[in-house]
Write an enzyme that holds these catalytic residues in place. Sequence first.
Site, PDB file in Angstrom:
ATOM      1  N   ASP A  48       0.849  -1.210   0.000  1.00 14.56           N
ATOM      2  CA  ASP A  48       0.000   0.000   0.000  1.00 14.56           C
ATOM      3  C   ASP A  48       0.884   1.259   0.000  1.00 14.56           C
ATOM      4  OD1 ASP A  48      -3.067  -0.934   1.355  1.00 14.56           O
ATOM      5  OD2 ASP A  48      -1.376  -2.286   1.513  1.00 14.56           O
ATOM      6  N   GLU A  71      -5.209   7.430   0.451  1.00  9.45           N
ATOM      7  CA  GLU A  71      -5.632   6.745   1.680  1.00  9.45           C
ATOM      8  C   GLU A  71      -4.563   6.724   2.773  1.00  9.45           C
ATOM      9  OE1 GLU A  71      -6.811   2.625   1.256  1.00  9.45           O
ATOM     10  OE2 GLU A  71      -7.278   2.477   3.394  1.00  9.45           O
ATOM     11  N   ASP A 136      -6.432   5.161  -4.114  1.00 15.32           N
ATOM     12  CA  ASP A 136      -6.422   4.023  -3.187  1.00 15.32           C
ATOM     13  C   ASP A 136      -5.337   3.081  -3.710  1.00 15.32           C
ATOM     14  OD1 ASP A 136      -6.817   1.914  -1.494  1.00 15.32           O
ATOM     15  OD2 ASP A 136      -9.004   2.019  -1.581  1.00 15.32           O
ATOM     16  N   ILE A 138      -3.937   0.292  -2.639  1.00 13.93           N
ATOM     17  CA  ILE A 138      -4.480  -1.076  -2.719  1.00 13.93           C
ATOM     18  C   ILE A 138      -5.879  -1.002  -2.133  1.00 13.93           C
ATOM     19  CG2 ILE A 138      -4.372  -3.467  -1.930  1.00 13.93           C
ATOM     20  CD1 ILE A 138      -1.388  -3.335  -1.860  1.00 13.93           C
ATOM     21  N   ASP A 139      -6.867  -1.222  -2.984  1.00 16.15           N
ATOM     22  CA  ASP A 139      -8.240  -1.280  -2.504  1.00 16.15           C
ATOM     23  C   ASP A 139      -8.563  -2.759  -2.319  1.00 16.15           C
ATOM     24  OD1 ASP A 139     -10.871  -0.480  -1.882  1.00 16.15           O
ATOM     25  OD2 ASP A 139     -11.495  -0.886  -3.939  1.00 16.15           O
ATOM     26  N   THR A 141      -7.411  -4.465   0.670  1.00 18.31           N
ATOM     27  CA  THR A 141      -6.151  -4.998   1.216  1.00 18.31           C
ATOM     28  C   THR A 141      -6.362  -6.410   1.790  1.00 18.31           C
ATOM     29  OG1 THR A 141      -5.522  -2.739   1.710  1.00 18.31           O
ATOM     30  CG2 THR A 141      -4.174  -4.437   2.707  1.00 18.31           C
ATOM     31  N   HIS A 244     -18.719  -5.084   5.454  1.00 20.29           N
ATOM     32  CA  HIS A 244     -18.714  -3.956   4.514  1.00 20.29           C
ATOM     33  C   HIS A 244     -20.058  -3.767   3.820  1.00 20.29           C
ATOM     34  CE1 HIS A 244     -14.059  -4.169   3.924  1.00 20.29           C
ATOM     35  NE2 HIS A 244     -14.418  -3.990   5.166  1.00 20.29           N
ATOM     36  N   SER A 268     -12.990  -5.287  -3.230  1.00 18.44           N
ATOM     37  CA  SER A 268     -12.451  -4.101  -3.925  1.00 18.44           C
ATOM     38  C   SER A 268     -13.300  -3.568  -5.066  1.00 18.44           C
ATOM     39  CB  SER A 268     -11.031  -4.371  -4.442  1.00 18.44           C
ATOM     40  OG  SER A 268     -11.077  -5.020  -5.715  1.00 18.44           O
ATOM     41  N   LYS A 271     -15.191  -5.071  -8.382  1.00 14.87           N
ATOM     42  CA  LYS A 271     -16.630  -5.269  -8.616  1.00 14.87           C
ATOM     43  C   LYS A 271     -17.148  -4.278  -9.659  1.00 14.87           C
ATOM     44  CE  LYS A 271     -17.604  -5.080  -4.034  1.00 14.87           C
ATOM     45  NZ  LYS A 271     -16.323  -5.367  -3.361  1.00 14.87           N
ATOM     46  N   ARG A 285     -23.828  -2.287  -2.336  1.00 11.99           N
ATOM     47  CA  ARG A 285     -23.061  -2.076  -1.115  1.00 11.99           C
ATOM     48  C   ARG A 285     -24.045  -1.514  -0.095  1.00 11.99           C
ATOM     49  NH1 ARG A 285     -17.794  -2.185  -0.755  1.00 11.99           N
ATOM     50  NH2 ARG A 285     -16.776  -1.246   1.031  1.00 11.99           N
ATOM     51  N   ASP A 298     -12.395   5.043  -2.579  1.00 18.22           N
ATOM     52  CA  ASP A 298     -12.982   3.706  -2.751  1.00 18.22           C
ATOM     53  C   ASP A 298     -14.009   3.653  -3.877  1.00 18.22           C
ATOM     54  OD1 ASP A 298     -11.583   2.257  -0.821  1.00 18.22           O
ATOM     55  OD2 ASP A 298     -12.865   3.005   0.794  1.00 18.22           O
TER      56      ASP A 298
HETATM   57  N1  LIG Z   1     -16.324  -1.030   7.854  1.00 19.25           N
HETATM   58  C1  LIG Z   1     -16.203  -0.867   6.549  1.00 19.25           C
HETATM   59  N2  LIG Z   1     -17.323  -0.707   5.775  1.00 19.25           N
HETATM   60  C2  LIG Z   1     -17.209  -0.536   4.459  1.00 19.25           C
HETATM   61  N3  LIG Z   1     -16.010  -0.515   3.794  1.00 19.25           N
HETATM   62  C3  LIG Z   1     -14.871  -0.679   4.503  1.00 19.25           C
HETATM   63  C4  LIG Z   1     -14.907  -0.866   5.895  1.00 19.25           C
HETATM   64  N4  LIG Z   1     -13.632  -1.001   6.333  1.00 19.25           N
HETATM   65  C5  LIG Z   1     -12.825  -0.902   5.242  1.00 19.25           C
HETATM   66  N5  LIG Z   1     -13.553  -0.707   4.142  1.00 19.25           N
HETATM   67  C6  LIG Z   1     -13.090  -0.538   2.786  1.00 19.25           C
HETATM   68  O1  LIG Z   1     -13.885  -1.395   1.971  1.00 19.25           O
HETATM   69  C7  LIG Z   1     -13.225  -1.648   0.759  1.00 19.25           C
HETATM   70  C8  LIG Z   1     -13.077  -3.087   0.408  1.00 19.25           C
HETATM   71  O2  LIG Z   1     -14.273  -3.605   0.698  1.00 19.25           O
HETATM   72  P1  LIG Z   1     -15.075  -4.400  -0.363  1.00 19.25           P
HETATM   73  O3  LIG Z   1     -14.179  -5.478  -0.819  1.00 19.25           O
HETATM   74  O4  LIG Z   1     -16.159  -4.793   0.537  1.00 19.25           O
HETATM   75  O5  LIG Z   1     -15.515  -3.512  -1.492  1.00 19.25           O
HETATM   76  C9  LIG Z   1     -11.941  -1.089   0.907  1.00 19.25           C
HETATM   77  O6  LIG Z   1     -11.980   0.179   0.357  1.00 19.25           O
HETATM   78  C10 LIG Z   1     -11.715  -1.016   2.362  1.00 19.25           C
HETATM   79  O7  LIG Z   1     -10.631  -0.240   2.446  1.00 19.25           O
HETATM   80  P2  LIG Z   1      -9.113  -0.740   1.933  1.00 19.25           P
HETATM   81  O8  LIG Z   1      -8.762   0.155   0.778  1.00 19.25           O
HETATM   82  O9  LIG Z   1      -8.374  -0.439   3.159  1.00 19.25           O
HETATM   83  O10 LIG Z   1      -9.126  -2.195   1.604  1.00 19.25           O
HETATM   84 MG   LIG Z   2     -10.217   0.944  -0.363  1.00 18.80          MG
HETATM   85 MG   LIG Z   3      -6.657   0.816   0.349  1.00 18.84          MG
HETATM   86 MG   LIG Z   4      -7.100   0.450   3.752  1.00 18.90          MG
END
Ligand SMILES: Nc1ncnc2c1ncn2[C@@H]1O[C@H](COP(=O)(O)O)[C@@H](O)[C@H]1OP(=O)(O)O
Ligand SMILES: [Mg+2]
Ligand SMILES: [Mg+2]
Ligand SMILES: [Mg+2]
Length: 358
Positions: A48, A71, A136, A138-139, A141, A244, A268, A271, A285, A298
């Site tokens: 990241d 981020e 972002d 790494i989306d 992670t 999420h 991420s 999708k 979502r 995101d």
């Molecule tokens: N509590 C949360 N509710 C919704 N999204 C979240 C939460 N915590 C982290 N994320 C972020 O959700 C995304 C991935 O979720 P998803 O796979 O469900 O789409 C990422 O952007 C992640 O950040 P990150 O960039 O740190 O991975």
């Molecule tokens: Mg993200």
């Molecule tokens: Mg990220």
């Molecule tokens: Mg993150």
Amino acid sequence: MASTTYDKELNVALLAVQRASQLTKSVFHQNAKGTLNKSDASPVTIGDFGAQALIISALQHNFPDDEIVAEEEAKDLRENGQLRDLVWGLVQDTKLSDSAAEQTLGGAVKSADSMLDIIDKGDSKGGSKGRIWAIDPIDGTKGFLRGGQYAVCLGLMVDGDVKVGVLGCPNLPVSDSEPLKDGIGTDASDEEGKFGVLFSAVQGQGAHSRQLGAAGLQQAKSIKMSPLSNISDATFCESVEAGHSSQGDAANIAKKLGITKPSVRMDSQAKYGSIARGAGDLYLRLPVRKDYVEKIWDHAAGDLIVREAGGQVTDVEGKRLDFSHGRTLLENKGVIAAPKEVHARVIEAVKEVLGAKQ
Ligand SMILES: Nc1ncnc2c1ncn2[C@@H]1O[C@H](COP(=O)(O)O)[C@@H](O)[C@H]1OP(=O)(O)O
Ligand SMILES: [Mg+2]
Ligand SMILES: [Mg+2]
Ligand SMILES: [Mg+2]
């Protein structure tokens, strides 16, 4: 006069995401990923930090006056020299093999200290005025660490409106016609040539995909959402993480719409890219916690890519995502992305299901 075709912005964004994806792939193949837990309990890795440094360095070289909302911050690296050195090693080692492309990005970062300052340049407050990039690095992670789907994400907003979006998805198939499959597992491959796709869109110019490879940019193919004549034939694309997006609400919405196909789950913004190329139809979502506010990095790239591919993207109330309120989507709750023709019908079902819970 400022260019309104965004050719240069798109080219730099594509190459910057390509180079950063090369870095994340190299971390994926290492055993030690330097994983830390952030204050919100979500993970961050050396991948990241490294990807963010490389992308900001490329943006600063080409667009020195632009603001950046990213981020990550360098605090943990400033406090931990060993971790900083790991990231610095990665940043130094990652170059595009096409030297002209590498030159376009401004070449190497000068020193470990300047790398830390570059990472911290992503601290803009965002807002409704001027040119602001959202990153972002790494989306997903958690998906990245699991060997599932993740995305390297970059969007340009001008006066709060997304103009350019790029998503690098190293673990999605190159082919736009490959059937969609769950991206949860530990079996994802990033074998070059078969896997790795770069999605992109420029406002008013459509959405495209191309192979993500180390050797510069491949030819772009136009992508479109799948025509969905009967909503009951739709496939949902959902988060892997139950925290999420509410999977129970999604199941009830599917029932209302007569959808019987199982949902495909992946982490991420992969999708958004998937449904934009017709692999899956609907991305839901659905808020789990009332207090969670979505971050602009995101959604910025994915929102534009889906809309340019013929989709509509709103929150659960049917409002467009509004990127003009700073680092978060303050005025929105959740995300509903669907082909234009069926979006209203999906929102109706979402309102019925969420309304019944109040
Ligand atoms: N509590 C949360 N509710 C919704 N999204 C979240 C939460 N915590 C982290 N994320 C972020 O959700 C995304 C991935 O979720 P998803 O796979 O469900 O789409 C990422 O952007 C992640 O950040 P990150 O960039 O740190 O991975
Ligand atoms: Mg993200
Ligand atoms: Mg990220
Ligand atoms: Mg993150």
